[in-house]
Design a protein around this motif. Structure first.
Motif, mmCIF file in Angstrom:
data_model
loop_
_atom_site.group_PDB
_atom_site.id
_atom_site.type_symbol
_atom_site.label_atom_id
_atom_site.label_comp_id
_atom_site.label_asym_id
_atom_site.label_seq_id
_atom_site.Cartn_x
_atom_site.Cartn_y
_atom_site.Cartn_z
ATOM 1 N N VAL A 137 1.894 20.432 -32.484
ATOM 2 C CA VAL A 137 0.886 19.281 -32.464
ATOM 3 C C VAL A 137 -0.188 19.536 -31.387
ATOM 4 O O VAL A 137 0.359 20.168 -30.078
ATOM 5 C CB VAL A 137 1.569 18.031 -32.160
ATOM 6 N N GLY A 138 -1.652 19.479 -31.608
ATOM 7 C CA GLY A 138 -2.353 19.710 -30.435
ATOM 8 C C GLY A 138 -3.680 18.382 -30.505
ATOM 9 O O GLY A 138 -3.606 17.911 -31.667
ATOM 10 N N TYR A 139 -4.187 18.049 -29.433
ATOM 11 C CA TYR A 139 -5.101 17.124 -29.319
ATOM 12 C C TYR A 139 -6.549 17.686 -29.270
ATOM 13 O O TYR A 139 -6.670 18.644 -28.249
ATOM 14 C CB TYR A 139 -5.074 16.163 -28.490
ATOM 15 N N ARG A 140 -7.566 17.306 -30.069
ATOM 16 C CA ARG A 140 -9.032 17.773 -29.675
ATOM 17 C C ARG A 140 -9.713 16.562 -29.410
ATOM 18 O O ARG A 140 -9.410 15.422 -29.645
ATOM 19 C CB ARG A 140 -9.242 18.528 -31.013
ATOM 20 N N SER A 141 -10.859 16.861 -28.889
ATOM 21 C CA SER A 141 -12.013 15.895 -28.583
ATOM 22 C C SER A 141 -12.904 16.230 -29.704
ATOM 23 O O SER A 141 -13.740 16.950 -29.899
ATOM 24 C CB SER A 141 -12.349 16.053 -27.203
ATOM 25 N N TYR A 142 -13.437 14.713 -30.053
ATOM 26 C CA TYR A 142 -14.555 14.829 -31.322
ATOM 27 C C TYR A 142 -15.580 13.846 -30.462
ATOM 28 O O TYR A 142 -15.244 12.857 -29.894
ATOM 29 C CB TYR A 142 -13.905 14.293 -32.549
ATOM 30 N N SER A 143 -16.807 14.112 -30.983
ATOM 31 C CA SER A 143 -17.937 13.167 -30.448
ATOM 32 C C SER A 143 -18.240 12.446 -31.814
ATOM 33 O O SER A 143 -18.020 12.600 -32.921
ATOM 34 C CB SER A 143 -19.181 13.916 -29.960
ATOM 35 N N GLY A 144 -19.236 11.405 -31.696
ATOM 36 C CA GLY A 144 -19.444 10.559 -32.596
ATOM 37 C C GLY A 144 -20.518 10.794 -33.634
ATOM 38 O O GLY A 144 -20.340 10.366 -34.751
ATOM 39 N N ASP A 145 -21.176 12.048 -33.435
ATOM 40 C CA ASP A 145 -22.100 12.779 -34.344
ATOM 41 C C ASP A 145 -21.699 13.999 -34.709
ATOM 42 O O ASP A 145 -22.337 14.742 -35.209
ATOM 43 C CB ASP A 145 -23.429 12.716 -33.687
ATOM 44 N N ARG A 146 -20.221 14.455 -34.213
ATOM 45 C CA ARG A 146 -19.908 15.896 -34.625
ATOM 46 C C ARG A 146 -20.193 16.942 -33.861
ATOM 47 O O ARG A 146 -19.932 18.278 -34.185
ATOM 48 C CB ARG A 146 -19.756 16.007 -36.142
ATOM 49 N N PHE A 147 -21.538 16.703 -32.877
ATOM 50 C CA PHE A 147 -21.780 17.870 -32.232
ATOM 51 C C PHE A 147 -20.960 17.731 -30.867
ATOM 52 O O PHE A 147 -20.645 16.898 -30.415
ATOM 53 C CB PHE A 147 -23.096 17.548 -31.724
ATOM 54 N N PRO A 148 -20.787 19.090 -30.391
ATOM 55 C CA PRO A 148 -19.962 19.381 -29.166
ATOM 56 C C PRO A 148 -20.951 18.407 -28.032
ATOM 57 O O PRO A 148 -22.027 18.037 -28.334
ATOM 58 C CB PRO A 148 -20.124 20.546 -28.709
ATOM 59 N N ILE A 149 -20.174 18.213 -27.016
ATOM 60 C CA ILE A 149 -21.056 17.586 -25.743
ATOM 61 C C ILE A 149 -21.161 18.778 -24.620
ATOM 62 O O ILE A 149 -20.075 19.177 -24.269
ATOM 63 C CB ILE A 149 -20.409 16.344 -25.337
ATOM 64 N N ILE A 150 -22.277 19.178 -24.519
ATOM 65 C CA ILE A 150 -22.533 20.365 -23.496
ATOM 66 C C ILE A 150 -23.496 20.187 -22.548
ATOM 67 O O ILE A 150 -24.691 19.622 -23.329
ATOM 68 C CB ILE A 150 -22.733 21.677 -24.331
ATOM 69 N N GLY A 151 -23.666 20.474 -21.463
ATOM 70 C CA GLY A 151 -24.666 20.516 -20.683
ATOM 71 C C GLY A 151 -24.487 19.674 -19.315
ATOM 72 O O GLY A 151 -23.242 19.619 -18.737
ATOM 73 N N ALA A 152 -25.372 19.443 -18.562
ATOM 74 C CA ALA A 152 -25.533 18.761 -17.100
ATOM 75 C C ALA A 152 -25.082 17.417 -17.232
ATOM 76 O O ALA A 152 -25.559 16.725 -18.275
ATOM 77 C CB ALA A 152 -26.807 19.039 -16.336
ATOM 78 N N LEU A 153 -24.175 16.868 -16.569
ATOM 79 C CA LEU A 153 -23.810 15.454 -16.489
ATOM 80 C C LEU A 153 -24.825 14.361 -16.156
ATOM 81 O O LEU A 153 -25.352 14.665 -14.811
ATOM 82 C CB LEU A 153 -22.356 15.298 -16.047
ATOM 83 N N HIS A 154 -25.225 13.578 -16.714
ATOM 84 C CA HIS A 154 -26.529 12.864 -16.513
ATOM 85 C C HIS A 154 -25.782 11.642 -15.642
ATOM 86 O O HIS A 154 -24.744 11.244 -15.576
ATOM 87 C CB HIS A 154 -27.080 12.168 -17.652
ATOM 88 N N ASP A 155 -26.766 11.444 -14.777
ATOM 89 C CA ASP A 155 -26.650 9.975 -13.790
ATOM 90 C C ASP A 155 -26.943 8.634 -14.905
ATOM 91 O O ASP A 155 -27.895 8.348 -15.193
ATOM 92 C CB ASP A 155 -27.853 10.047 -12.849
ATOM 93 N N GLU A 156 -25.755 8.455 -15.299
ATOM 94 C CA GLU A 156 -25.753 7.057 -15.987
ATOM 95 C C GLU A 156 -26.570 5.842 -15.663
ATOM 96 O O GLU A 156 -27.320 5.249 -16.317
ATOM 97 C CB GLU A 156 -24.216 6.750 -16.436
ATOM 98 N N GLU A 157 -26.413 5.445 -14.324
ATOM 99 C CA GLU A 157 -27.206 4.262 -13.799
ATOM 100 C C GLU A 157 -28.547 4.650 -13.644
ATOM 101 O O GLU A 157 -29.455 3.717 -14.030
ATOM 102 C CB GLU A 157 -26.592 3.909 -12.325
ATOM 103 N N PHE A 158 -29.028 5.879 -13.395
ATOM 104 C CA PHE A 158 -30.411 6.232 -13.367
ATOM 105 C C PHE A 158 -31.006 6.242 -14.770
ATOM 106 O O PHE A 158 -32.108 5.670 -14.919
ATOM 107 C CB PHE A 158 -30.596 7.699 -12.927
ATOM 108 N N TYR A 159 -30.368 6.583 -15.791
ATOM 109 C CA TYR A 159 -30.980 6.398 -17.409
ATOM 110 C C TYR A 159 -30.936 5.012 -17.549
ATOM 111 O O TYR A 159 -31.953 4.536 -18.153
ATOM 112 C CB TYR A 159 -30.003 7.284 -18.268
ATOM 113 N N LYS A 160 -29.910 4.100 -17.155
ATOM 114 C CA LYS A 160 -30.081 2.781 -17.680
ATOM 115 C C LYS A 160 -31.221 1.984 -17.013
ATOM 116 O O LYS A 160 -31.914 1.178 -17.809
ATOM 117 C CB LYS A 160 -28.782 2.016 -17.403
#
Length: 622
Positions: free
Chosen positions: A519-542
């Motif tokens: 048994v193993g666990y994988r992560s999936y995103s809601g659109d099936r693309f991986p999530i890759i990159g710099a982590l955005h500033d969530e509050e700045f975006y909002k």
């Protein structure tokens, strides 16, 4: 895509499509040095790493000329070149046999030549030389590129023969991919060239030409349009001078170890923190797995991304792993329903036989043969890749904070604290817990594989409703189940039964003997693309993009803001053997300010803030 329609006029190569020769002199490398390589001499002492871009790769003469210059240097070259119609391997070798120069370089390039599919193909030509060979029409591929060139070589066929590569829009894109001070060089002084350079913000000067040519054009970018399209996906600030900088990777699966390797290769002191007591305890820990892309209809972004990732992974594994850990025997993905038959059949006229080929006569279903598909040993691969790193086991991530010295302080659940210059999360199924405050649509998926006593003598992975790998070390892996947000570490009898049922078209499952499960666990995103990159500033975006419903088509939105030096590489789902390598390369591109290894439109599809941006564009409540 098609190869160049090339013939020879004596010993000189001639392009039949454009009615023009590739070289103008009997010693064309001297012209290449005079017109193009000499621009590098003007800035050689000013830096240690150069991005040089080119319109028209042709036979690679300008690239080889620079390879000679960088051969005995500790400076780095990243060469980005666009080519609509690549020269065939045999013709390329013949060109340099005729010239009597660069024969070893030509032979090496041919051995690394990418398949004929549009997009960016990264080739690690030498330890300090990277070639991004970009296949496609310049007007289509240039908007997909992302870098700031130090020098541009404008070396397409003459404006009178191929006016489209000298258009105003091409020059605008060249300026976008430059910075103030970037040098542009070309042998041509045609009016369309001079006007194009001036119109794009370059200061033009005419210099003495080579041999019988009276003049050539040299230009420097004086001013640049700073308005950003898609400002919310703008790149983060790179990390200055990686030497003596530290990188902390959270997670010791394929994604974490590949990312660690790419950063270490480029000067970072890397430490890996792993929550468990050994490497590859999650989705990367299978006894055997398949390396194969998700094949969609042509032109679909998800499929384009998987093809790019697959080709990067093939090059990485061939160059890095011993043959005992991965076998490139190909693999077959069967079309077991009408929808798949239609999807795979749509590739029949796409000239991609050197990547995969649809065969309606295969049994038990029509199928697509993937030439460089492979079966691999993920757990053993992780052990191999981990051998050169300091790995802190039983270090489960808890929190992070920024210190006054600019470093990131990372606290673990065992009470230990580490300081680092950059932090990369390769945390697979734990990502949904770590980033629960972010709008990323991550979910954890439980997967169970079944180990059989060898029952089928297949030399390659076979995939239909389920998949079966070749037998390795007395066990044959089949699988895998898919249970979103389910937690159960113990194997289930019913899951083994389902795995057997799903491969029943390949052998008589009554003859199968189950010898184990995992048994193993994988992560999936809601659109099936991986999530890759710099982590955005969530509050700045909002705050700054809350009016995106009205301003999304404008160019004056503020530039994206990110959590300084924090990156993510997860949500790889069931094809992480391929996409994790793309993730490692893409993060290094961002950290080191390199050209992106994937098209901009696909970079946007991978961006960690994409789900939030989609909501903001629709004016939805957050």
């Amino acid at each position: 895509m098609k190869n160049a329609n090339l013939s020879f006029k004596g010993q000189i190569p001639f392009n039949e499509e454009f009615g023009d020769i590739y070289f103008n002199t009997d010693k064309p490398w001297l012209e290449s040095e005079f017109v193009f390589a000499s621009a590098l001499d003007e800035i050689w002492q000013s830096k240690d790493s150069f991005v040089i871009a080119e319109t028209g790769f042709g036979a690679g003469l300008n690239f080889f000329t620079l390879c000679k210059k960088f051969k005995d240097s500790n400076k780095k070259l990243h060469f980005v070149s666009i080519e609509k119609s690549p020269i065939k391997k045999d013709d390329l070798l013949k060109i340099y046999e005729n010239l009597g120069i660069f024969k070893a370089y030509a032979k090496k390039l041919v051995s690394l030549y990418p398949p004929l599919i549009e997009g960016i193909h990264r080739i690690n030509f030498a330890p300090n030389i990277t070639l991004d060979l970009c296949y496609g029409e310049a007007k289509e591929i240039l908007p997909e590129l992302d870098f700031s060139a130090d020098i541009w070589f404008l070396d397409g066929f003459a404006p009178s023969k191929n006016g489209s590569i000298w258009s105003e829009e091409i020059f605008r894109q060249i300026a976008r991919l430059s910075k103030v001070g970037t040098i542009a060089r070309t042998y041509s002084c045609a009016k369309i060239v001079k006007d194009g350079l001036k119109g794009a913000g370059f200061l033009l000067s005419l210099k003495e030409g080579y041999s019988r040519k009276r003049q050539m054009s040299s230009a420097v970018l004086e001013k640049k349009d700073e308005n950003l399209k898609d400002a919310w996906f703008a790149r983060c600030e790179p990390v200055a001078k990686p030497k003596d900088k530290t990188a902390l990777i959270i997670g010791a699966g394929v994604a974490g170890l590949a990312t660690a390797g790419e950063l270490a290769k480029n000067g970072f002191k890397v430490v890996i923190a792993e929550a468990k007591g050994e490497v590859a305890t999650n989705g990367s820990g299978n006894h055997c797995g398949a390396l194969m892309p998700l094949v969609t209809k042509p032109g679909v972004n998800l499929g384009r991304m998987h093809l790019n990732a697959f080709l990067q992974a093939v090059r990485f594994y061939k160059a890095t792993l011993p043959k005992s850990l991965i076998k490139f025997n190909g693999c077959i993905d069967y079309a077991f329903d009408d929808e798949l038959i239609k999807r795979y059949g749509s590739w029949q006229d796409q000239s991609v036989e050197d990547i995969f080929k649809f065969d309606e006569s295969l049994k038990p279903y029509p199928g697509i043969f993937i030439k460089d598909g492979a079966y691999a040993r993920p757990r053993e691969i992780c052990k191999f890749l981990s051998s050169n790193f300091e790995i802190l086991f039983n270090h489960e991530y808890e929190s992070r904070e920024y210190l006054q010295n600019g470093k990131i302080s990372v606290k673990f659940k065992n009470g230990k604290i580490l300081e680092t210059d950059i932090l990369v999360f390769c945390t697979s199924s734990k990502s949904s817990e770590i980033f629960k405050g972010y709008d990323m649509q991550i979910s954890s998926v439980r997967g169970q594989v079944t180990h059989l006593k060898p029952v089928l003598k297949n030399a390659m992975p076979l995939s239909a409703k389920g998949y079966i790998c070749p037998a390795v070390k007395g066990a044959q892996v089949i699988g895998a189940t898919y249970a979103r947000n389910e937690i159960c570490d113990m194997p289930k009898v019913e899951d083994n039964a389902k795995n057997l049922s799903d491969v029943g078209e390949f052998f008589d499952i009554k003859k199968a003997t189950i010898i184990g499960s995992r048994v193993g666990y994988r992560s999936y995103s809601g659109d099936r693309f991986p999530i890759i990159g710099a982590l955005h500033d969530e509050e700045f975006y909002k705050q700054n993009y809350k009016g995106l419903f009205w301003s999304k088509n404008k160019d004056n939105n503020p530039k994206a803001s990110y959590e300084k030096n924090v990156f993510v590489n997860f949500a790889h789902g069931s094809r992480g053997l391929g996409t994790a390598i793309l993730g490692a390369n893409l993060i290094a591109d961002l950290v080191l300010d390199r050209p992106l290894c994937i098209e901009r439109s696909l970079f946007h599809e991978l961006h960690p803030a994409r789900f939030l941006i989609r909501k903001l564009k629709k004016g939805l409540k957050l």
